[in-house]
Scaffold this motif. Structure first.
Motif: not given
Length: 247
Positions: A149-168
């Protein structure tokens, strides 16, 4: 209520300069993924606010703002921010073992059945829509690396990192969306007018900024919650007689 302070901007060398293609893409995607229109079903969850209203803990815009400030700084806001940050960092360097550990811990730390349903269902929907409409190189492999299972904040973190969107930027957008959804639930339950809802969101701007700063520097050992009343609210909502929301 204290007026919102104006933002301080550093003037651009060229005021007419356009953002880079990468900056524009990051903004477009974050605004899309964390919009109320993005179909993860966020509108159907109140994170226990429905019970807090019935119990008389939240009765107006002031008590709603105070409740949400605590949830942001001392409860699910901070914890979700830490999980998002660590998932993003692990995904960005393809550290599958760390990413899997973060995903498992984030799922296990949900304090109630309804809270787990809320974050797991939204995470699953976010991943499914991202894969269908916003797929990119490496995203499928990162999702598979979680092995569960991938909970919501982890899902957003994974997808944004895959798209090279800055963490902050991702973290700030995520916590803004989380706060906005809580206020939307409160505005329907108390009820509040649109102006009071926006006053609450404006008043919580420094709280969101402070949680972003804290979460970015926090380790997994710093995780913890001190919002016992909010946790009880999510548990008692499970047996609440009349319910409009799923949590």
């Amino acid at each position: 209520m204290t007026p919102t302070k104006p933002m301080e901007f550093t003037p651009l060398a060229d005021p007419a300069a356009q953002p880079s293609a990468g900056q524009a893409a990051a903004l477009y995607r974050l605004m899309t993924w964390l919009s109320p229109a993005f179909p993860v079903g966020a509108f159907s969850y109140s994170s226990g606010i429905e019970w807090a209203v019935e119990a008389g803990d939240i009765v107006d815009v002031t008590t709603l703002r105070e409740w949400l400030a605590s949830m942001l700084a001392e409860g699910p806001g901070f914890c979700d921010g830490v999980f998002l940050a660590h998932a993003h960092r692990a995904a960005a360097v393809s550290d599958d073992a760390t990413l899997r550990g973060v995903a498992e811990l984030a799922s296990a730390l949900a304090p109630s059945c309804e809270r787990h349903l809320e974050t797991a269902a939204q995470g699953r929907a976010f991943v499914e829509i991202a894969r269908a409409a916003w797929n990119c190189d490496g995203l499928d492999r990162l999702i598979a690396a979680c092995e569960g299972a991938i909970v919501y904040p982890v899902a957003v973190g994974i997808v944004s990192a895959a798209h090279a969107i800055p963490l902050a930027l991702t973290l700030h957008a995520f916590l803004h969306a989380l706060t906005s959804n809580w206020i939307s639930a409160g505005s329907r339950l108390v009820p509040l007018g649109q102006t009071d809802s926006q006053r609450a969101l404006a008043a919580l701007e420094p709280d969101v900024a402070a949680v972003v700063k804290h979460a970015l520097s926090a380790t997994l050992d710093d995780l913890g919650s001190a919002t016992f009343r909010a946790d009880l609210a999510s548990m008692r909502h499970e047996t609440q007689y009349t319910r409009l929301f799923r949590s």
